[in-house]
Design an enzyme around this catalytic site. Structure first.
Site, PDB file in Angstrom:
ATOM      1  N   GLN A   1       0.824  -1.204   0.000  1.00 61.00           N
ATOM      2  CA  GLN A   1       0.000   0.000   0.000  1.00 61.00           C
ATOM      3  C   GLN A   1       0.862   1.259   0.000  1.00 61.00           C
ATOM      4  O   GLN A   1       0.322   2.365  -0.029  1.00 61.00           O
ATOM      5  CB  GLN A   1      -0.910   0.005   1.244  1.00 61.00           C
ATOM      6  CG  GLN A   1      -1.889  -1.156   1.269  1.00 61.00           C
ATOM      7  CD  GLN A   1      -2.748  -1.194   2.518  1.00 61.00           C
ATOM      8  OE1 GLN A   1      -2.828  -2.214   3.178  1.00 61.00           O
ATOM      9  NE2 GLN A   1      -3.421  -0.108   2.862  1.00 61.00           N
TER      10      GLN A   1
ATOM     11  N   GLU B   1     -12.863   4.607   5.899  1.00 62.71           N
ATOM     12  CA  GLU B   1     -12.891   3.763   7.079  1.00 62.71           C
ATOM     13  C   GLU B   1     -14.005   4.099   8.052  1.00 62.71           C
ATOM     14  O   GLU B   1     -14.167   3.409   9.065  1.00 62.71           O
ATOM     15  CB  GLU B   1     -11.538   3.872   7.773  1.00 62.71           C
ATOM     16  CG  GLU B   1     -10.485   3.219   6.922  1.00 62.71           C
ATOM     17  CD  GLU B   1      -9.130   3.822   7.081  1.00 62.71           C
ATOM     18  OE1 GLU B   1      -9.030   4.852   7.757  1.00 62.71           O
ATOM     19  OE2 GLU B   1      -8.195   3.270   6.531  1.00 62.71           O
TER      20      GLU B   1
END
Ligand code: CDP
Length: 784
Positions: A221, A738
């Site tokens: 990532q 998130e």
């Protein structure tokens, strides 16, 4: 912000279909395991059956005798090259392969390199490793005792205690507690869970001996940060390292750390001169890496009898496993856990966290949360409900009473965070209306009278995302900013390269929409590239919902730099003074004269064919954006559960999620983020938890025991939004990736406790498995 005409452009606020989907839907994605290079070798890993043991012997002779096996790499081989240990993101060090001791079950012990994947898999069974088992320490509380087995004798400090960290004002908090009418206290455990991405971790490492260049295709990532760390550790100059992160099948924080497999594959390629592929299988992934949470929390909340919250005191034991490889910014060993005062205006707060080593794989990945925000939100949202229960008040009323009022922003929290903007009462009111809160409470009373168990749970959470301002946030010293480079071609099409790295979030679409909005060029003519360190500008990667707040901002600012230059070219084309032009409806026009205008397509052509003498040819810009602050998205979630008295099963009947992430780039993608996040938030509330027996054997090594949610358990999420723009973000956006994973678990937890509260139940730790709930029903004599 103008939105006129955006339907033709596909800019901000449009439900543009994802540009990446045609390749995924046609099976044309390019994942690491799709990479096949000439002469490629395959690696497989021998893992430890013990959680704690000395290695007395490794005999690779039988494995090496198998045709096709080229090498068996051990810790001793790596030690000779100075690579047996590597730095972790939290400035700890971690074994790549052990020289003489293993410290968790499933730890990498040796690696086999072979010509075929299956030969490598067969050969690992033939590597004979002799172990001398040592007593393991699994319970973090026991690990803190003086006579506990030492997990890390390699450290100078001969203790399992890693660090102590505090935030807030202890004295002020104590004083507020002294003056409060009531104090509620609750211990909570947020269990260890696993990221369980569809794609496991892996890489193809390819060292070109002629060019002296190491190219690594890997499931990461954060490709640029990896390149820098690889260079510092191996001594290979950074321009001779290329990290390519192709399509990624889900990261969720689990693909931020460097795992030993990546490093061993690189060493194997350096040694053999061949590309080496390593792909974890499902069980390896589930047993060895990508673990999150594991916080043992003790919280106290002080309040007045009318429900006014005054102060919060929290002590936490953070189980990091054998290495502190948590993905937290350097300054915050407990991540952003200190945002724990949530959406509420407390006078004071104090948070203390102790990190501890145990004989488990390292944990602490920021699993779809901004560095421990999930743990913080779970704590405060449970504590608000605990207080409401104690005071016999409605939990919605307690929240409304204690919200930071909209006019108080920017707001400095008791632990020092400056919230950018928020309107919490509006979000909760909307959720309550949408679900008919008053009606539900009536229904609950009627059901209770009939002996039925129905619960209503609220969570009104605040997130903290977009790391970060470089003055506060860094990872291993690398400051946390992000970047975008935009090049407009003569015919008005565009390539934008960004420093963040999508793992399914749709950046190729949303970042193109940002450029479209800023330049007035159609979204279909804009290509977004990322994940290749040879071409993308330096960035810190995608995790913790940081892409839109950081690289999204950089994209807008880079586009605005292009617009500044375009103004001069437009003035030249319109034979006007640049100061007499205005940007209106995606064109430069002479102020007050809409007839005299020129669009970006024409300007782009002129940038290469007919530019003024005092302006450089070309039309491109780069921006490295250092945000002035984090962004603080928030939401109000309400969950309704029914509990089956015959089985203990918790069924989510309704779940309303009102989210606020400021101005939205693509509502369809945001909906997708929220739907996925809610399901991933439901999972640890109802199903998922990783546990170990006293010998350190993991008890959920396959998906038969580690229960992921399926469509069967997933309710029809009802989503809505409020829009409170971030005042400091260039186009008013906040992150969203998130929010739902963070906000959902406490809403479900509060609903379950609410369903049982009339029986005297004040708290239940997640996950709410049928057997756990059934035992509670039996204890209270209501099981059927
Ligand atoms: O860092 P990550 O991409 O995981 O999180 P994010 O910045 O919250 O973005 C998730 C996805 O939602 C991206 O495609 C964003 O561009 C999109 N998004 C949006 O359309 N509008 C927002 N206000 C925030 C995110």
């Amino acid at each position: 912000m103008s939105t006129t005409g955006t339907s033709t452009i596909g800019g901000m606020g449009h439900r543009v279909k994802r540009k990446e989907d045609p390749r995924f839907l046609r099976g044309k994605g390019n994942y690491v395991d799709d990479i096949k290079l000439p002469g490629m070798l395959y690696m497989d890993i021998v893992r430890s059956p013990y959680a704690h043991a000395n290695i007395t012997k490794i005999d690779a002779s039988k494995a090496l005798a198998i045709p096709g096996v080229l090498a068996v790499v051990t810790g001793k081989d790596l030690d000779a090259a100075g690579l047996a240990w590597m730095p972790t993101l939290m400035s700890d060090k971690q074994m790549v392969l052990p020289v003489d001791r293993v410290v968790y079950q499933a730890q990498e012990v040796a690696a086999v390199i072979a010509t075929e994947r299956y030969i490598a898999a067969d050969a690992i069974a033939q590597v004979e490793v002799e172990y001398d088992p040592l007593p393991p320490v699994i319970d973090p509380f026991k690990a803190m005792e003086a006579d506990a087995p030492l997990v890390r004798p390699d450290r100078e400090q001969k203790t399992n205690h890693i660090w102590h960290w505090e935030a807030g004002d202890a004295a002020k908090t104590d004083e507020a507690f002294r003056q409060a009418d009531v104090v509620v206290k609750q211990d909570l455990y947020i269990p260890r869970i696993h990221v369980a991405s569809i794609e496991t971790c892996g890489c193809v490492a390819s060292f070109d001996r002629v060019a002296g260049k190491l190219t690594v295709y890997m499931t990461t990532q954060a490709p640029h940060a990896i390149r820098t760390v690889f260079s510092l550790v191996t001594g290979i100059p950074e321009h001779k390292i290329r990290i390519i992160s192709p399509d990624i099948g889900g990261g969720f924080g689990g693909k931020v750390p460097v795992y030993p497999g990546y490093v061993v594959a690189c060493v194997a390629s350096l040694q053999t001169g061949h590309p080496v592929k390593w792909i974890e299988d499902r069980s390896e992934n589930l047993q060895a890496d990508s673990f999150a949470r594991d916080y043992h929390i003790s919280a106290e909340l002080a309040a007045n009898n009318d429900g006014t919250m005054k102060a919060l005191r929290v002590k936490t034991l953070a189980d990091h496993g054998a290495f502190d490889a948590a993905a937290n910014p350097s300054k915050f060993p407990a991540g952003l856990f200190s945002v724990i005062t949530g959406s509420y205006g407390l006078e004071a707060a104090h948070v203390a966290v102790d990190g501890v080593y145990t004989n488990k794989p390292s944990g602490g990945v920021a699993y779809r949360c901004s560095f421990r925000v999930t743990e913080a939100v779970h704590t405060i949202e449970r504590m608000v409900d605990t207080l409401a229960q104690q005071l016999k008040m409605d939990p919605a009323d307690v929240r409304m009473k204690n919200f930071i009022p909209p006019e108080a922003f920017p707001y400095k929290s008791a632990t020092g965070w400056e919230y950018d903007s928020g309107n919490y009462p509006a979000a909760l009111r909307k959720a309550m209306e949408k679900i008919d809160y008053a009606g539900l409470r009536k229904e609950q009373a009627e059901k209770r009278a009939k002996g039925e168990l129905m619960g209503i749970g609220i969570s009104t959470f605040t997130e903290i995302v977009g790391a970060g301002p470089s003055h506060t946030f860094d990872i291993l010293g690398i400051k946390m900013f992000d970047s975008c480079e935009i090049r407009v071609h003569p015919t008005g099409s565009v390539i934008a390269r960004i420093g963040v790295q999508s793992q399914g979030q749709g950046h190729e679409t949303t970042f193109a929409q940002i450029v479209a909005e800023e330049l007035g060029l159609p979204v279909e003519n804009i290509t977004v590239e990322h994940g290749d360190t040879d071409t993308a500008p330096y960035g810190l990667g995608t995790y913790a919902s940081r892409s839109t707040p950081t690289a999204g901002a950089a994209t807008a600012v880079a586009a605005r730099k292009i617009r500044d230059k375009a103004r001069k070219i437009a003035a030249h084309l319109l034979e006007a003074n640049p100061d007499d032009l205005e940007w209106q409806d995606y064109k430069f026009q002479v102020k007050g004269t809409p007839g005299r205008s020129v669009g970006m397509k024409e300007i782009a052509f002129a940038a290469y064919t007919n530019f003024p003498s005092d302006v450089e040819a070309g039309l491109e810009a780069v921006d490295y954006y250092d945000p002035p602050n984090m962004t603080f998205p928030f939401g109000a979630y309400i969950c309704v559960v029914d509990i089956d008295r015959g089985t203990g099963q918790v069924k989510i009947r309704r779940f309303v999620a009102v989210d606020d992430c400021g101005n939205i780039i693509n509502p369809m993608i945001v909906d997708g983020q929220i739907h996925g996040g809610l399901t991933m938030g439901m999972a640890p509330a109802l199903l998922e938890a990783i546990t170990y027996d006293e010998n350190g054997n993991m008890q959920q090594g396959t998906f038969m025991e580690y229960l992921l949610p399926t469509a069967m358990e997933t309710p029809a999420w009802e989503t809505d939004k409020t829009v409170t723009p971030s005042p400091h973000h260039p186009f008013g956006a906040k992150g969203v990736g998130e929010s739902a994973t963070v906000g959902a678990p406490p809403a479900i937890a509060n609903a379950v406790v609410d369903a049982l509260s009339h029986l005297g139940v004040t708290h239940v730790d997640i996950p709410f498995t049928p057997w756990k709930i059934y035992a509670i029903l039996e204890e209270h004599g209501v099981a059927e």
